[in-house]
Design an enzyme around this catalytic site. Structure first.
Site, PDB file in Angstrom:
ATOM      1  N   ARG A  16       0.843  -1.203   0.000  1.00 55.67           N
ATOM      2  CA  ARG A  16       0.000   0.000   0.000  1.00 55.67           C
ATOM      3  C   ARG A  16       0.874   1.247   0.000  1.00 55.67           C
ATOM      4  NH1 ARG A  16      -3.476   0.306   5.131  1.00 55.67           N
ATOM      5  NH2 ARG A  16      -3.806  -1.880   4.682  1.00 55.67           N
ATOM      6  N   SER A 105      -8.441  -0.122  -0.355  1.00 55.04           N
ATOM      7  CA  SER A 105      -9.330  -0.505   0.754  1.00 55.04           C
ATOM      8  C   SER A 105     -10.050   0.714   1.317  1.00 55.04           C
ATOM      9  CB  SER A 105      -8.519  -1.249   1.815  1.00 55.04           C
ATOM     10  OG  SER A 105      -9.363  -1.772   2.799  1.00 55.04           O
ATOM     11  N   HIS A 106      -9.882   0.972   2.623  1.00 54.58           N
ATOM     12  CA  HIS A 106     -10.600   2.082   3.262  1.00 54.58           C
ATOM     13  C   HIS A 106      -9.714   3.314   3.409  1.00 54.58           C
ATOM     14  CE1 HIS A 106      -8.439  -0.006   6.420  1.00 54.58           C
ATOM     15  NE2 HIS A 106      -8.403   1.128   7.056  1.00 54.58           N
ATOM     16  N   LYS A 115      -3.838  -6.551  -2.850  1.00 49.71           N
ATOM     17  CA  LYS A 115      -4.099  -7.692  -1.968  1.00 49.71           C
ATOM     18  C   LYS A 115      -3.958  -8.946  -2.829  1.00 49.71           C
ATOM     19  CE  LYS A 115      -7.177  -5.373   1.293  1.00 49.71           C
ATOM     20  NZ  LYS A 115      -8.548  -5.221   1.821  1.00 49.71           N
ATOM     21  N   ASP A 244     -17.004  -1.112   3.264  1.00 47.57           N
ATOM     22  CA  ASP A 244     -15.799  -0.288   3.124  1.00 47.57           C
ATOM     23  C   ASP A 244     -15.481  -0.128   1.638  1.00 47.57           C
ATOM     24  OD1 ASP A 244     -14.720  -2.779   2.472  1.00 47.57           O
ATOM     25  OD2 ASP A 244     -12.862  -2.447   3.570  1.00 47.57           O
ATOM     26  N   ASP A 246     -13.505  -1.413  -0.517  1.00 46.05           N
ATOM     27  CA  ASP A 246     -13.332  -2.527  -1.460  1.00 46.05           C
ATOM     28  C   ASP A 246     -14.241  -3.713  -1.146  1.00 46.05           C
ATOM     29  OD1 ASP A 246     -11.802  -3.254   0.812  1.00 46.05           O
ATOM     30  OD2 ASP A 246     -10.461  -4.510  -0.389  1.00 46.05           O
ATOM     31  N   ASP A 248     -14.776  -5.713   1.480  1.00 48.92           N
ATOM     32  CA  ASP A 248     -14.468  -6.911   2.274  1.00 48.92           C
ATOM     33  C   ASP A 248     -14.760  -6.713   3.769  1.00 48.92           C
ATOM     34  OD1 ASP A 248     -12.305  -5.299   2.939  1.00 48.92           O
ATOM     35  OD2 ASP A 248     -10.764  -6.672   2.206  1.00 48.92           O
ATOM     36  N   ARG A 249     -15.200  -5.499   4.158  1.00 44.07           N
ATOM     37  CA  ARG A 249     -15.554  -5.265   5.570  1.00 44.07           C
ATOM     38  C   ARG A 249     -16.979  -4.723   5.656  1.00 44.07           C
ATOM     39  NH1 ARG A 249     -12.537  -1.694   8.842  1.00 44.07           N
ATOM     40  NH2 ARG A 249     -12.352  -0.344   7.034  1.00 44.07           N
ATOM     41  N   HIS A 331     -14.139  -7.522   9.154  1.00 43.21           N
ATOM     42  CA  HIS A 331     -13.794  -8.629   8.252  1.00 43.21           C
ATOM     43  C   HIS A 331     -14.481  -9.876   8.820  1.00 43.21           C
ATOM     44  CE1 HIS A 331     -10.522  -6.884   5.801  1.00 43.21           C
ATOM     45  NE2 HIS A 331     -10.132  -6.247   6.882  1.00 43.21           N
TER      46      HIS A 331
END
Length: 471
Positions: A16, A105-106, A115, A244, A246, A248-249, A331
């Site tokens: 990242r 992501s966030h 990822k 979030d 992407d 995944d949360r 997650h």
């Protein structure tokens, strides 16, 4: 040819950086070359590639694919979508050997990252460090790979709906749910999903916009749920779900607008799952409430406390064959009827399913949870060189002759200390120069004493719980 990464980019769980400052196309190309070389050496060939809705994602995707194909891997492009759609492509397509999702992501809009999944397992820690070493040495295979594009969204959405199989349609027909995609990558998949769901559904911010004009897409921050709370109140909905950046949360609120935190969602999932799979091991991270571990045991399950970090949890699930795991951060991992990766859209379907199977509204399920007082995740800046050392010092003091009686210490991930007042946690973040603290008690006085113990330990190590650090 060699490549040097910025020292801040190769992280514990993912890669990242800030676009144009610490991360760019040359890094993406080097990541592609390293990943492809490792996969070829392990006997793999085909890599699925997806990307999120950030402005910089298409450029990074192009460079990543150049790197993958230059080192002899074939690429299956699945296009823009949530990270779990890429995981789905990797898990469900027989000939796919690895997967890379380009996502920030966030994180704020100027960040991006990667990822990765490698032959069905998370690619993190030492794997990521290896990519850095290979780039510095130019230790890459050469080859020529092919590129194929496949539209996966509809197939992925249909797979999500399998989570509702066996539930009487009339139980679902009266549902009224609010959804907030936060302008993140889950938006189009969410629109396709609600079009096929029974009941009434109201969506916010499903248009992908990498500048996140409405609010930041991190559902663990209460102010980011304000629009969803308003929608649920105005329309008198049963509950609300947020994602979030992407996908995944998951974040959730009940019909009264109260936040249902990650560990509270896990209490609902555990009750539903243990009805059909008694005695199962269920994993939660060290930040989760004691109520969750107690509830799993009470329902006849085997609670297992494990380290924070989606890659670490996924690895532990495989090792213990746990059908369910989750983190405070939202997650949630289902290996029960699914693939064991973190997918917020699937977790949302399973919340609908749990409520229907248990015959209780989400608000009733929330009401049934015992009341405790706990702090949010407290994060504070600590110099990188002191981060892990300070935790070691705390461990030694707590194990020493001066340690208070009646306390027990769990050092699975940092220190989690249980006292007659409740528990407190202090751990070093694997991804930032911060320490993370949390405490939980049944009374305000108890909570104050626990926070006092955290401060005492920090002070003994020459630190203080100063200004809060962001995510």
């Amino acid at each position: 040819m060699t490549h040097q990464f910025d020292s801040t980019v190769l992280r514990e769980y993912d890669i990242r950086g800030i676009i144009g400052e610490t991360l760019g196309p040359d890094d993406a190309r080097a990541i592609g070359r390293g990943f492809a070389t490792l996969l070829r050496r392990a006997g793999g060939k085909l890599v699925a590639v997806g990307y999120d809705g950030r402005v910089s994602s298409p450029i990074l995707e192009h460079a990543l694919i150049e790197g993958l194909t230059a080192s002899g891997c074939d690429v299956l492009r699945v296009g823009m979508g949530p990270t779990p759609m890429l995981y789905y492509a990797e898990a469900s397509t027989e000939q796919v050997d690895g997967g890379v999702q380009i996502t920030g992501s966030h994180n704020p809009a100027n960040y991006n990252g990667f990822k990765m999944v490698f032959q069905g397992r998370p690619f993190f820690g030492e794997d990521i460090a290896t990519i850095g070493r290979m780039a510095a040495e130019g230790d890459w295979s050469d080859g020529t790979g092919t590129v194929e594009t496949r539209e996966l969204m509809d197939e992925y959405v249909d797979r999500l709906l399998v989570g509702l199989e066996g539930i009487a349609p009339d139980r679902l027909a009266a549902l009224r749910v609010g959804w907030d995609a936060g302008n993140g990558a889950a938006g189009p998949a969410l629109e396709a999903l609600v079009a096929k769901l029974p009941g009434e559904h109201f969506t916010l911010y499903t248009e992908i916009d990498g500048n996140f004009p409405n609010h930041h897409p991190d559902p663990t921050v209460p102010e980011n749920l304000a629009d969803l709370q308003r929608l649920v109140a105005e329309k008198n909905l049963d509950f609300g779900i947020a994602f979030d950046g992407d996908g995944d949360r998951i974040g959730a609120i009940d019909g009264e607008g109260r936040i249902i935190w990650g560990d509270q969602l896990m209490m609902i999932y555990a009750e539903d799952l243990l009805g059909s799979r008694p005695g199962s091991t269920i994993i939660a991270d060290v930040k989760a409430s004691k109520l969750l571990f107690d509830r799993i045991a009470e329902l006849g399950g085997k609670p297992l406390m494990w380290k924070t970090g989606h890659s670490l949890i996924k690895s532990k699930m495989k090792q213990t064959q746990a059908p369910l795991a989750g983190e405070m951060s939202g997650h949630i991992f289902f290996a029960d009827g699914y693939y064991g990766f973190d997918d917020a859209l699937y977790a949302a379907i399973r919340l609908i399913a749990a409520s229907a199977r248990l015959g209780k509204s989400v608000t009733e399920l929330k009401n049934a949870m015992p009341a405790v007082l706990n702090t949010p995740e407290l994060r504070f800046q600590v110099d990188e060189s002191r981060k892990f050392a300070a935790i070691e010092e705390v461990k030694q003091r707590l194990a020493g002759p001066d340690a208070a009686e009646g306390i027990s210490v769990d050092d699975t991930d940092g220190v989690r200390v249980t006292t007659p007042d409740g528990w407190w946690l202090l751990r070093a973040s694997n991804t930032q120069d911060v320490l993370v603290a949390r405490a939980e008690s049944s009374t305000q006085e108890g909570l104050d004493r626990l926070l006092g113990q955290i401060d005492q330990q920090l002070e003994a190590s020459g630190l203080e719980r100063g200004p809060q650090a962001g995510h």
